[in-house]
Scaffold this active site. Structure first.
Site, PDB file in Angstrom:
ATOM      1  N   TYR A  51      26.287  42.662 118.388  1.00  0.00           N
ATOM      2  CA  TYR A  51      27.403  41.743 118.654  1.00  0.00           C
ATOM      3  C   TYR A  51      26.908  40.308 118.573  1.00  0.00           C
ATOM      4  O   TYR A  51      25.807  39.999 119.037  1.00  0.00           O
ATOM      5  CB  TYR A  51      27.981  41.986 120.055  1.00  0.00           C
ATOM      6  CG  TYR A  51      29.253  42.796 120.020  1.00  0.00           C
ATOM      7  CD1 TYR A  51      30.335  42.374 119.244  1.00  0.00           C
ATOM      8  CD2 TYR A  51      29.389  43.969 120.752  1.00  0.00           C
ATOM      9  CE1 TYR A  51      31.504  43.107 119.206  1.00  0.00           C
ATOM     10  CE2 TYR A  51      30.560  44.705 120.715  1.00  0.00           C
ATOM     11  CZ  TYR A  51      31.615  44.265 119.933  1.00  0.00           C
ATOM     12  OH  TYR A  51      32.777  44.975 119.895  1.00  0.00           O
ATOM     13  N   GLU A  53      29.354  37.252 118.837  1.00  0.00           N
ATOM     14  CA  GLU A  53      30.475  36.314 118.904  1.00  0.00           C
ATOM     15  C   GLU A  53      29.957  34.884 118.950  1.00  0.00           C
ATOM     16  O   GLU A  53      29.016  34.581 119.696  1.00  0.00           O
ATOM     17  CB  GLU A  53      31.329  36.560 120.158  1.00  0.00           C
ATOM     18  CG  GLU A  53      32.267  37.726 120.028  1.00  0.00           C
ATOM     19  CD  GLU A  53      31.702  39.002 120.604  1.00  0.00           C
ATOM     20  OE1 GLU A  53      30.459  39.154 120.603  1.00  0.00           O
ATOM     21  OE2 GLU A  53      32.505  39.840 121.061  1.00  0.00           O
ATOM     22  N   ASP A 197      43.551  30.987  97.263  1.00  0.00           N
ATOM     23  CA  ASP A 197      43.021  32.319  97.564  1.00  0.00           C
ATOM     24  C   ASP A 197      42.425  32.828  96.253  1.00  0.00           C
ATOM     25  O   ASP A 197      43.132  33.301  95.366  1.00  0.00           O
ATOM     26  CB  ASP A 197      44.162  33.216  98.052  1.00  0.00           C
ATOM     27  CG  ASP A 197      43.701  34.631  98.348  1.00  0.00           C
ATOM     28  OD1 ASP A 197      42.589  34.998  97.920  1.00  0.00           O
ATOM     29  OD2 ASP A 197      44.460  35.377  98.985  1.00  0.00           O
ATOM     30  N   THR A 223      37.950  37.189  99.098  1.00  0.00           N
ATOM     31  CA  THR A 223      37.245  38.399  99.481  1.00  0.00           C
ATOM     32  C   THR A 223      35.908  38.377  98.756  1.00  0.00           C
ATOM     33  O   THR A 223      35.691  37.566  97.850  1.00  0.00           O
ATOM     34  CB  THR A 223      38.018  39.670  99.075  1.00  0.00           C
ATOM     35  OG1 THR A 223      38.368  39.563  97.695  1.00  0.00           O
ATOM     36  CG2 THR A 223      39.269  39.855  99.908  1.00  0.00           C
ATOM     37  N   LYS A 226      35.492  41.954  95.123  1.00  0.00           N
ATOM     38  CA  LYS A 226      36.195  42.172  93.846  1.00  0.00           C
ATOM     39  C   LYS A 226      35.260  41.758  92.702  1.00  0.00           C
ATOM     40  O   LYS A 226      34.227  42.393  92.534  1.00  0.00           O
ATOM     41  CB  LYS A 226      37.526  41.415  93.856  1.00  0.00           C
ATOM     42  CG  LYS A 226      38.485  41.913  94.969  1.00  0.00           C
ATOM     43  CD  LYS A 226      39.839  41.248  94.870  1.00  0.00           C
ATOM     44  CE  LYS A 226      40.843  41.850  95.838  1.00  0.00           C
ATOM     45  NZ  LYS A 226      40.834  41.207  97.159  1.00  0.00           N
ATOM     46  N   ARG A 232      32.694  44.816 101.179  1.00  0.00           N
ATOM     47  CA  ARG A 232      34.093  44.583 101.567  1.00  0.00           C
ATOM     48  C   ARG A 232      34.117  43.519 102.657  1.00  0.00           C
ATOM     49  O   ARG A 232      33.484  43.678 103.704  1.00  0.00           O
ATOM     50  CB  ARG A 232      34.652  45.912 102.086  1.00  0.00           C
ATOM     51  CG  ARG A 232      36.128  45.998 102.210  1.00  0.00           C
ATOM     52  CD  ARG A 232      36.563  47.425 102.078  1.00  0.00           C
ATOM     53  NE  ARG A 232      36.445  47.832 100.693  1.00  0.00           N
ATOM     54  CZ  ARG A 232      37.381  47.639  99.762  1.00  0.00           C
ATOM     55  NH1 ARG A 232      38.524  47.088 100.085  1.00  0.00           N
ATOM     56  NH2 ARG A 232      37.178  48.019  98.524  1.00  0.00           N
TER      57      ARG A 232
HETATM   58  N1  DSN Z   1      44.540  45.045  97.367  1.00  0.00           N
HETATM   59  C1  DSN Z   1      44.148  43.849  96.666  1.00  0.00           C
HETATM   60  C2  DSN Z   1      44.389  43.953  95.214  1.00  0.00           C
HETATM   61  O1  DSN Z   1      44.328  45.055  94.714  1.00  0.00           O
HETATM   62  O2  DSN Z   1      44.617  42.959  94.544  1.00  0.00           O
HETATM   63  C3  DSN Z   1      44.757  42.634  97.244  1.00  0.00           C
HETATM   64  O3  DSN Z   1      44.514  42.576  98.604  1.00  0.00           O
END
Ligand code: DSN
Length: 416
Positions: A51, A53, A197, A223, A226, A232
């Site tokens: 942890y 925080e 984003d 994120t 991707k 993740r």
């Molecule tokens: N689930 C993602 C996507 O496939 O674009 C977006 O959060």
């Protein structure tokens, strides 16, 4: 035999089956990828036990000397990779990163502009079923009916009318390049904060294969799993003037203890993305998408906006008289994993959709190039032109499995 296989064979067997699925199918969901063995190892490390925080140097629990080293390393690498003034690497997902951005910048009820979900936006860009649409007054902008691309003049007109406090750029199903400088001009003119984003294109931005929003946007959320090919998780980059508000909005505003094991994976991912090999990888993702798009068009499929500038392609399945759902399912039966999607001004429900979203990041991670894209396009066109044909599906499934097995999968068959 692994420790897990001995101690919990049920879970181990499911994980093994998933590995086989990932090896034997063609992963074409535009938001998915294969994390490297290094990212997987860091993400599965003992940092899952801790942890922490707070932030480096100011934690609420003891024992965080190495947590601080780790988080500082991840922050430094993120700032170097994207040329950012400030980085917060604690968001556990893109949705939580976006929640923190809104919390840091606006009050409930404030007006925000974002591309509507059915045109390529995201749930957290104002969907009425999401916290964003419930807590804030989102005014959606749309793409142009003819070009199916963002029309900045129309965005400006809407912004002058509704005077948003925040304008959101960055999308989940938009195949074209985004003009961040143009968005910044509109935001400045109406006194709005520009938030980007960049979840989908973060890897392309890191590798120089898409213009960066970082010089233009006040705040950039993303994120890390991707195109960036990390664990993740999420991250927020910002100008220094927003740093304190962003940090407070992440912790204690929206999250508790940071997921240090994910932060370890993020640090590894940022390190990988700083290499020349990653630059080449990002360029190849886009080159592959271009080849795939041309081959799909030659095979009779209409693509939304007429093509692609990035890693994704949106097929209008009306061009073969089927729904997106039917296309997705027929391809899944053939070993090609995609997702149905709405297309701009769709007349079908989101659960059925008229579109099929395809991406090249994961196939590119397996080392595939132009020749492979043409072969994949031929399989896709064959299946979509005869989606009920059991023979086509079964033949394609067998060919795809044999083909796919020949390409290494980072973190699975290519353990480095
Ligand atoms: N689930 C993602 C996507 O496939 O674009 C977006 O959060």
């Amino acid at each position: 035999m692994s420790v897990l296989a001995r101690r919990d064979p049920a879970v181990a067997a499911i994980i093994e089956s998933e590995k086989v699925r990932q090896v034997e199918t063609l992963e074409m969901i535009a938001s998915e990828n294969y994390a490297s063995a290094g990212v997987l190892e860091a993400t599965g490390s003992v940092f899952t036990n801790k942890y922490a925080e707070g932030y480096p140097g100011k934690r609420y629990y003891a024992g965080n000397v190495h947590s601080d080293e780790l988080e500082n390393l991840a922050i430094d690498r993120a700032k170097e990779l994207f040329g950012a003034e400030h980085a917060n690497v604690q968001p556990t997902s893109g949705a939580e990163a976006n929640m923190a951005v809104y919390l840091a910048t606006i009050e409930p009820g404030a007006t925000v502009m974002g591309l509507s979900l059915d045109q390529g936006g995201h749930l957290t860009h104002g969907s009425p079923v999401n916290f964003s649409g419930r807590f804030y007054n989102f005014v959606p902008y749309t793409v142009d009916r003819e070009s199916e691309q963002i029309d900045l003049a129309a965005v400006r007109t809407l912004a002058l009318e509704c005077r948003p406090k925040v304008i959101v750029s960055g999308y989940t199903a938009y195949p074209r390049a985004i003009d961040f400088a143009g968005f910044a001009e509109v935001a400045k003119e109406v006194g709005a904060i520009l938030m980007t984003d960049m979840s989908h294109i973060a890897g392309l931005v890191a590798g120089g294969a898409h213009a960066s929003p970082v010089p233009y946007a006040d705040i950039v959320s993303t994120t890390t799993h991707k195109t960036l090919r990390g664990p993740r998780g999420g991250m927020i980059l910002s100008k220094l003037e927003h740093a304190e508000a962003i940090d407070k909005a992440v912790f204690p505003g929206t999250q508790g203890g940071p997921h240090l094991h994910s932060i370890a994976g993020k640090a590894v991912c940022f390190g990988e993305a700083l290499t020349p090999e990653f630059k080449a990888y990002a360029a190849k993702i886009v080159a592959n998408a271009t080849v795939l798009a041309e081959a799909l068009q030659a095979g009779g499929l209409r693509l939304v906006s007429g093509g692609t500038d990035n890693h994704l392609i949106l097929v209008d399945c009306n061009s073969v008289n089927i729904s997106g759902l039917k296309a997705q399912n027929a391809l899944q039966g053939s070993g090609i994993i995609t997702n149905k999607n709405t297309i701009p001004y769709d007349t079908r429900s989101p659960f059925v959709g008229s579109g099929l979203r395809l991406g090249t990041p994961a196939l590119t991670s397996r080392g595939m190039g132009a020749d492979e894209m043409k072969r994949v396009a031929a399989w896709i066109c064959g299946v979509l032109q005869d989606p009920d044909g059991d023979g086509v599906r079964e033949r394609t499934r067998q060919e795809v499995a044999e083909f796919a097995r020949a390409y290494p999968v980072p973190g699975i068959t290519d353990a480095e």
